[in-house]
Design an enzyme around this catalytic site. Structure first.
Site, PDB file in Angstrom:
ATOM      1  N   GLY A  46    -113.711   1.156  -2.910  1.00 25.97           N
ATOM      2  CA  GLY A  46    -113.169  -0.059  -3.495  1.00 25.97           C
ATOM      3  C   GLY A  46    -111.746  -0.272  -3.017  1.00 25.97           C
ATOM      4  N   GLN A  51    -103.229  -3.693  -2.854  1.00 19.40           N
ATOM      5  CA  GLN A  51    -103.088  -2.459  -2.069  1.00 19.40           C
ATOM      6  C   GLN A  51    -102.762  -2.746  -0.604  1.00 19.40           C
ATOM      7  OE1 GLN A  51    -106.956  -0.664  -3.722  1.00 19.40           O
ATOM      8  NE2 GLN A  51    -105.716   1.123  -3.280  1.00 19.40           N
ATOM      9  N   CYS A  95    -107.456   7.574  -5.200  1.00 17.41           N
ATOM     10  CA  CYS A  95    -107.070   6.212  -4.842  1.00 17.41           C
ATOM     11  C   CYS A  95    -106.400   6.246  -3.482  1.00 17.41           C
ATOM     12  CB  CYS A  95    -106.106   5.674  -5.902  1.00 17.41           C
ATOM     13  SG  CYS A  95    -105.488   4.020  -5.544  1.00 17.41           S
ATOM     14  N   LEU A  96    -106.727   5.277  -2.632  1.00 14.30           N
ATOM     15  CA  LEU A  96    -106.126   5.228  -1.301  1.00 14.30           C
ATOM     16  C   LEU A  96    -104.615   5.025  -1.393  1.00 14.30           C
ATOM     17  CD1 LEU A  96    -108.755   2.966   0.522  1.00 14.30           C
ATOM     18  CD2 LEU A  96    -108.610   5.467   0.507  1.00 14.30           C
ATOM     19  N   HIS A 137    -111.038   0.519 -12.227  1.00 18.04           N
ATOM     20  CA  HIS A 137    -109.950   1.017 -11.373  1.00 18.04           C
ATOM     21  C   HIS A 137    -109.361  -0.126 -10.532  1.00 18.04           C
ATOM     22  CE1 HIS A 137    -108.380   4.304  -8.512  1.00 18.04           C
ATOM     23  NE2 HIS A 137    -108.151   3.183  -7.870  1.00 18.04           N
ATOM     24  N   GLU A 138    -110.232  -0.921  -9.917  1.00 18.64           N
ATOM     25  CA  GLU A 138    -109.740  -1.986  -9.014  1.00 18.64           C
ATOM     26  C   GLU A 138    -109.086  -3.120  -9.799  1.00 18.64           C
ATOM     27  OE1 GLU A 138    -109.506  -1.112  -6.095  1.00 18.64           O
ATOM     28  OE2 GLU A 138    -111.003   0.479  -6.078  1.00 18.64           O
ATOM     29  N   HIS A 141    -105.587  -2.411 -10.651  1.00 18.55           N
ATOM     30  CA  HIS A 141    -104.641  -2.683  -9.560  1.00 18.55           C
ATOM     31  C   HIS A 141    -104.103  -4.105  -9.645  1.00 18.55           C
ATOM     32  CE1 HIS A 141    -104.563   0.833  -6.978  1.00 18.55           C
ATOM     33  NE2 HIS A 141    -105.877   0.901  -6.897  1.00 18.55           N
TER      34      HIS A 141
HETATM   35 ZN    ZN Z   1    -106.998   2.538  -6.284  1.00 20.75          ZN
END
Ligand code: ZN
Length: 174
Positions: A46, A51, A95-96, A137-138, A141
């Site tokens: 995701g 991000q 998470c990236l 989670h997304e 963000h």
């Molecule tokens: Zn993330």
């Protein structure tokens, strides 16, 4: 073509609240394509627009894809909102944008999500387990929230310290 870089903690842009998308235009479609490219390249399951430095309420999710197996089949969701959530579960997340770390987070087990697709059609999804966690989670963000905000302050501070040292080392090496 160069991929868009993923912003990483403690970048302040990850803390901004993203704006709703008024209308999907070519720029949004291109951004969605770029986000999918980044997600599959990393790989991740995701990615949210902030991000990659765009403060817009757009996420891409693909919890089915694996590097070996399935064809990419991303869910691209504009202005996603969780309208109902039920149950709780513990999930180990990464998470990236939060490199070299993972931690267990409490999330809702099932969610009902409403959004729009790239054609402006309304989308409704019932999700559970990994996909439900990924949506939560997304969407976090989009509100400037990282999953490490859901863990204990002690663990979060320890990570922040580790990350600070890591960044200092990288600076010194340059
Ligand atoms: Zn993330």
């Amino acid at each position: 073509m160069a991929l868009r870089p993923v912003l990483q903690f403690p970048d302040k842009r990850l803390r901004e609240v993203s704006q709703p998308i008024a209308a999907v235009d070519d720029a949004i479609r291109e951004l969605a394509r770029d986000m999918c490219d980044v997600m599959y390249d990393e790989p991740g399951i995701g990615l949210a627009a902030p991000q990659v430095g765009e403060q817009m309420r757009l996420i891409v999710v693909d919890t089915e894809w694996t590097e070996e197996g399935a064809e990419p089949n991303p869910l691209i969701l504009v202005n996603p909102v969780i309208t109902e959530s039920n149950g709780t579960l513990q999930w180990t997340e990464g998470c990236l944008s939060v490199p070299d770390f993972e931690a267990e987070v409490e999330r809702a087990e099932r969610v009902h999500l409403e959004a729009e697709d790239l054609d402006g059609n309304a989308v409704e999804i019932e999700a559970e387990g990994l996909q439900a966690v990924c949506f939560q989670h997304e969407i976090d963000h989009l509100d400037g929230i990282l999953y490490i905000d859901h863990i204990s302050r002690l663990k979060r501070n320890r990570y922040a310290e580790k990350r600070k040292k890591q960044l200092r080392r990288e600076l010194e090496e340059d």
